[in-house]
Each structure stands twice: as C-alpha cells, then as structure tokens.
Design a protein around this motif. Structure first.
Motif, PDB file in Angstrom:
ATOM      1  N   GLY A 137      -2.088 -36.419 -11.783  1.00 53.19           N
ATOM      2  CA  GLY A 137      -3.489 -36.257 -12.696  1.00 53.19           C
ATOM      3  C   GLY A 137      -3.762 -37.224 -13.557  1.00 53.19           C
ATOM      4  N   GLU A 138      -4.514 -36.765 -14.658  1.00 52.62           N
ATOM      5  CA  GLU A 138      -4.758 -37.682 -15.740  1.00 52.62           C
ATOM      6  C   GLU A 138      -4.372 -36.969 -16.920  1.00 52.62           C
ATOM      7  OE1 GLU A 138      -9.122 -37.963 -15.490  1.00 52.62           O
ATOM      8  OE2 GLU A 138      -9.027 -39.109 -13.611  1.00 52.62           O
ATOM      9  N   THR A 139      -3.861 -37.789 -18.082  1.00 47.97           N
ATOM     10  CA  THR A 139      -3.479 -37.444 -19.139  1.00 47.97           C
ATOM     11  C   THR A 139      -4.168 -37.831 -20.190  1.00 47.97           C
ATOM     12  OG1 THR A 139      -1.069 -37.571 -18.379  1.00 47.97           O
ATOM     13  CG2 THR A 139      -1.400 -37.458 -20.906  1.00 47.97           C
ATOM     14  N   GLU A 140      -4.428 -37.100 -21.321  1.00 43.41           N
ATOM     15  CA  GLU A 140      -5.401 -37.337 -22.437  1.00 43.41           C
ATOM     16  C   GLU A 140      -4.858 -37.070 -23.795  1.00 43.41           C
ATOM     17  OE1 GLU A 140      -9.707 -35.892 -24.466  1.00 43.41           O
ATOM     18  OE2 GLU A 140      -9.090 -35.156 -22.429  1.00 43.41           O
ATOM     19  N   ARG A 149      -1.916 -33.750 -29.971  1.00 42.24           N
ATOM     20  CA  ARG A 149      -2.392 -33.053 -28.570  1.00 42.24           C
ATOM     21  C   ARG A 149      -2.199 -33.686 -27.207  1.00 42.24           C
ATOM     22  NH1 ARG A 149      -5.581 -30.634 -32.552  1.00 42.24           N
ATOM     23  NH2 ARG A 149      -5.306 -28.288 -32.627  1.00 42.24           N
ATOM     24  N   PHE A 150      -1.635 -33.480 -26.193  1.00 44.68           N
ATOM     25  CA  PHE A 150      -1.577 -33.977 -24.908  1.00 44.68           C
ATOM     26  C   PHE A 150      -2.096 -32.930 -23.949  1.00 44.68           C
ATOM     27  CE2 PHE A 150       1.915 -36.064 -27.503  1.00 44.68           C
ATOM     28  CZ  PHE A 150       2.026 -37.416 -27.112  1.00 44.68           C
ATOM     29  N   ALA A 151      -2.935 -33.437 -23.156  1.00 45.84           N
ATOM     30  CA  ALA A 151      -3.498 -32.624 -22.040  1.00 45.84           C
ATOM     31  C   ALA A 151      -3.413 -33.409 -20.562  1.00 45.84           C
ATOM     32  CB  ALA A 151      -5.007 -32.394 -22.503  1.00 45.84           C
ATOM     33  N   TYR A 152      -2.692 -32.842 -19.640  1.00 43.51           N
ATOM     34  CA  TYR A 152      -2.647 -33.234 -18.331  1.00 43.51           C
ATOM     35  C   TYR A 152      -3.427 -32.406 -17.411  1.00 43.51           C
ATOM     36  CZ  TYR A 152      -0.568 -34.673 -14.035  1.00 43.51           C
ATOM     37  OH  TYR A 152      -0.294 -34.977 -12.763  1.00 43.51           O
ATOM     38  N   ARG A 153      -4.342 -32.940 -16.832  1.00 39.25           N
ATOM     39  CA  ARG A 153      -5.179 -32.223 -15.674  1.00 39.25           C
ATOM     40  C   ARG A 153      -4.549 -32.689 -14.425  1.00 39.25           C
ATOM     41  NH1 ARG A 153     -10.586 -30.019 -15.186  1.00 39.25           N
ATOM     42  NH2 ARG A 153     -10.996 -30.714 -17.139  1.00 39.25           N
ATOM     43  N   VAL A 159      -5.017 -27.374 -16.274  1.00 42.20           N
ATOM     44  CA  VAL A 159      -4.739 -28.290 -17.634  1.00 42.20           C
ATOM     45  C   VAL A 159      -3.446 -27.665 -18.236  1.00 42.20           C
ATOM     46  CG1 VAL A 159      -5.619 -29.075 -19.699  1.00 42.20           C
ATOM     47  CG2 VAL A 159      -7.084 -28.765 -17.551  1.00 42.20           C
ATOM     48  N   ARG A 160      -2.379 -28.782 -18.396  1.00 43.21           N
ATOM     49  CA  ARG A 160      -1.236 -28.280 -19.006  1.00 43.21           C
ATOM     50  C   ARG A 160      -1.304 -28.869 -20.350  1.00 43.21           C
ATOM     51  NH1 ARG A 160      -0.787 -28.166 -13.617  1.00 43.21           N
ATOM     52  NH2 ARG A 160       0.632 -26.517 -12.806  1.00 43.21           N
ATOM     53  N   ARG A 161      -1.263 -28.542 -21.294  1.00 44.43           N
ATOM     54  CA  ARG A 161      -1.254 -29.022 -22.845  1.00 44.43           C
ATOM     55  C   ARG A 161       0.097 -28.790 -23.574  1.00 44.43           C
ATOM     56  NH1 ARG A 161      -6.851 -26.165 -24.364  1.00 44.43           N
ATOM     57  NH2 ARG A 161      -5.613 -24.298 -24.212  1.00 44.43           N
ATOM     58  N   THR A 162       0.300 -29.708 -24.530  1.00 43.27           N
ATOM     59  CA  THR A 162       1.216 -29.928 -25.229  1.00 43.27           C
ATOM     60  C   THR A 162       0.914 -30.300 -26.806  1.00 43.27           C
ATOM     61  OG1 THR A 162       2.975 -30.787 -23.635  1.00 43.27           O
ATOM     62  CG2 THR A 162       3.555 -31.068 -25.914  1.00 43.27           C
ATOM     63  N   VAL A 163       1.192 -29.269 -27.472  1.00 41.75           N
ATOM     64  CA  VAL A 163       0.526 -29.501 -29.208  1.00 41.75           C
ATOM     65  C   VAL A 163       1.608 -29.500 -29.918  1.00 41.75           C
ATOM     66  CG1 VAL A 163      -0.935 -28.564 -30.699  1.00 41.75           C
ATOM     67  CG2 VAL A 163      -1.568 -28.146 -28.509  1.00 41.75           C
ATOM     68  N   ASP A 199       0.939 -24.970 -22.960  1.00 34.44           N
ATOM     69  CA  ASP A 199       0.153 -24.258 -22.780  1.00 34.44           C
ATOM     70  C   ASP A 199      -0.162 -24.557 -21.311  1.00 34.44           C
ATOM     71  OD1 ASP A 199      -2.020 -22.579 -22.803  1.00 34.44           O
ATOM     72  OD2 ASP A 199      -3.333 -23.713 -24.270  1.00 34.44           O
ATOM     73  N   LEU A 200      -0.977 -23.456 -20.497  1.00 31.45           N
ATOM     74  CA  LEU A 200      -1.373 -23.798 -19.232  1.00 31.45           C
ATOM     75  C   LEU A 200      -2.691 -23.065 -19.100  1.00 31.45           C
ATOM     76  CD1 LEU A 200      -1.117 -24.616 -16.023  1.00 31.45           C
ATOM     77  CD2 LEU A 200       0.246 -22.291 -16.064  1.00 31.45           C
TER      78      LEU A 200
END
Length: 316
Positions: A137-140, A149-153, A159-163, A199-200
């Motif tokens: 997927g794509e990481t932002e 903040r990292f977000a991976y779709r 969307v999985r997120r790391t904050v 986060d998911l």
C-alpha cells in the motif's frame, strides 16, 4: 511485553531496529506499527548498565549512562557516566508509553542533545518472518506540533496509523528523528515522555472510525496509565488460586509461571483467552487454548469458560 492485541519486542537497551531482519518492533493486530526506535546521546548510543522486565511483566526498566563526549581536539566535554539515563516502557490500551529519566551526577552543569530515531514500515507478521509481498500500500507521514504521524493505506482499504507524541516538544523534529536539548545543573533531574499509539480504521466507511482500537483518544498521563496497567494485570489474575509454599525456589517458580502465563491472556467480550505466543503467534489457536484451559481448571476456571465459548462461536 504484551497488552491485549498489542505487543512489543525490544533489545536490552529498550531500542527497536538496531539489529536488522529481526522480530523487533511494536505490533498491533498482526502489523508492525513501529519498526525503529533508537535512543542516542550526542549521536552516540548510551552505555548499558542493566535491563530487567518487572516480575509481573508490566514494564521494562533499562539503566543507561552517557558515553564520553569529546571535542574535536580530543578534550572531554562530558565525562563518561556523568549523566544517568533510565528508560521505563510499558504497553496499555494499544499504546506504548516511555519515560526517559535523566540525572546529572557530575559536580558541574552539562548541556547535551538527546535524540530518538524512529520509523514505521507497517509490515505484517508474515513479511517480518521473511515472506516477500509483490504489492504494498501507500505510506504517508505528517509532522506537526511535536507529533509525528505515519499512515499506511493497505491493499485491504484499511488505514493503519502510528502516532508519536513527545513531551517536551523536540527542538528539531523530522519524519524520522526527534532531537531534544537539555541542560542539567549538578544533581538536577528531568524527564522525556513519549507515547506511541497504534490505530486501525476502515477507509471504506468514509468517516475513518477506529476499528478495534481507539488511540484517537488522547493518551493518559504516564503515571495514570502505568497504574491502570498494573490494575488490569491484577484483574486478570483476581480469580486465580493462590499457592503458598515454604520453599522460596518453588514460590519464585510459581510466581514467574503465573506472570508469563497471564501475559499471554487477552480479555475479549466473551472472556479470557490465552494467545499462543510472542512474536509469531500472538493470536488465538483453538487446540493450544483449550489444552491450556483444561490444565488451568483447578487454578482459574474462567479461562476455560472464555476459551470454550470463543472456540464454539468462531470455529468453522
């Protein structure tokens, strides 16, 4: 360390990612949300004095000290072991909490930079074990107001997120490094606090409501979260039979076995269930769970109650 569906694999320094191609990381729901977290003192790795998991497996405590810091001409700026560094880490409610305590044991003040290098690769457990994926997927990445903040779709449209949140705010923050400048007088103490939330969310819903975990809620104070974590562990073992012995070795064995066993326990809506193991099998296995529950019937029947209900409801 484990709490619910989140677990962490760390090295003896409390770092993640120093050794490549290992199971180190912060995982939640079978995804590695944090693949790198390294602490540096003036761009050098601190010296390890000791590292221990607490008896109840609640937290990891690491004692470190600064390496010798010199100028370009070789003269010493900060002598070795002048600054004591203590890291305390634990998991609670899909968040990783860390406190870095600093104390100046020298007779003169010292000013120094402390840095945290971090990263999130969002690999699933099979990839971490060595499986190759043809597509990803794509990481932002977003950096703002002392927060990374990292977000991976993913290909599953989730969307999985790391904050990562820092206190105090870093003097410099990029998408992979947070730097802090400290000045300590003789005998002075200070602390650096870090929380990492996993986060998911389901992107197909459109409203991005959390699925399973909800770190969108602001993290608790470190001391309050630590207290809640200890209370949660005591609640897991509240119904377990207590064994007393005149043999200290046997008592220690029972205490360690209880702590290790209940570290793997996860409380769901249907009751307690024993996960198979960390890191590769932190999930439900019917055979393993039922056999363990049968062996625990004399000590804690609630495990059998939860295991049998979940297995009956979710079997094919």
């Amino acid at each position: 360390m484990k709490s619910g569906d989140a677990f962490a694999v760390l090295d003896s320094h409390g770092d993640i990612g120093i050794t490549p191609d290992t199971s180190e990381g912060l995982f939640c729901n079978d995804t590695r949300h944090l693949s790198r977290l390294e602490l540096f003192f003036e761009d050098k790795r601190p010296l390890l004095l000791g590292s221990v998991i607490q008896d109840d497996n609640t937290a990891l405590t690491v004692d470190l000290a600064n390496p010798e810091i010199t100028r370009g001409d070789g003269s010493t700026i900060i002598p070795r072991d002048a600054i004591a560094i203590e890291r305390t880490k634990f998991l609670w409610n899909a968040l990783c909490y860390e406190r870095v305590d600093l104390r100046n044991f020298d007779r003169i003040p010292h000013e120094f930079t402390l840095s945290l290098s971090f990263g999130a690769d969002f690999r699933d457990l099979f990839e971490v074990r060595g499986m190759k994926r043809a597509r990803h997927g794509e990481t932002e990445t977003q950096i703002a107001s002392g927060t990374a903040r990292f977000a991976y779709r993913g290909l599953d449209d989730r969307v999985r997120r790391t904050v990562l949140r820092f206190k105090p705010e870093p003097c410099r923050l990029t998408n992979g490094l947070a730097s802090f400048r400290f000045r300590l007088e003789p005998g002075e103490r200070t602390s650096l606090l870090l929380t990492v939330a996993c986060d998911l969310v389901d992107a197909s819903r459109g409203d991005l409501r959390p699925v399973g975990t909800a770190p969108g809620v602001p993290p608790l104070d470190f001391a309050k979260a630590y207290q809640n974590g200890r209370r949660g562990l005591r609640a897991l073992t509240a119904n377990m039979s207590k064994v007393r012995s005149s043999n200290a070795l046997f008592t220690d064995l029972m205490s360690r076995s209880t702590s290790d066993l209940y570290t793997l326990m996860t409380r769901g809506a249907d009751g307690l269930y024993l996960y198979a193991g960390i890191p590769w099998f932190s999930t439900m296995f019917g055979r393993d769970g039922i056999i363990t529950a049968m062996m625990l019937l004399w000590a804690d029947p609630s495990v059998a109650r939860g295991s049998c209900f979940i297995w009956r409801e979710h079997r094919p």
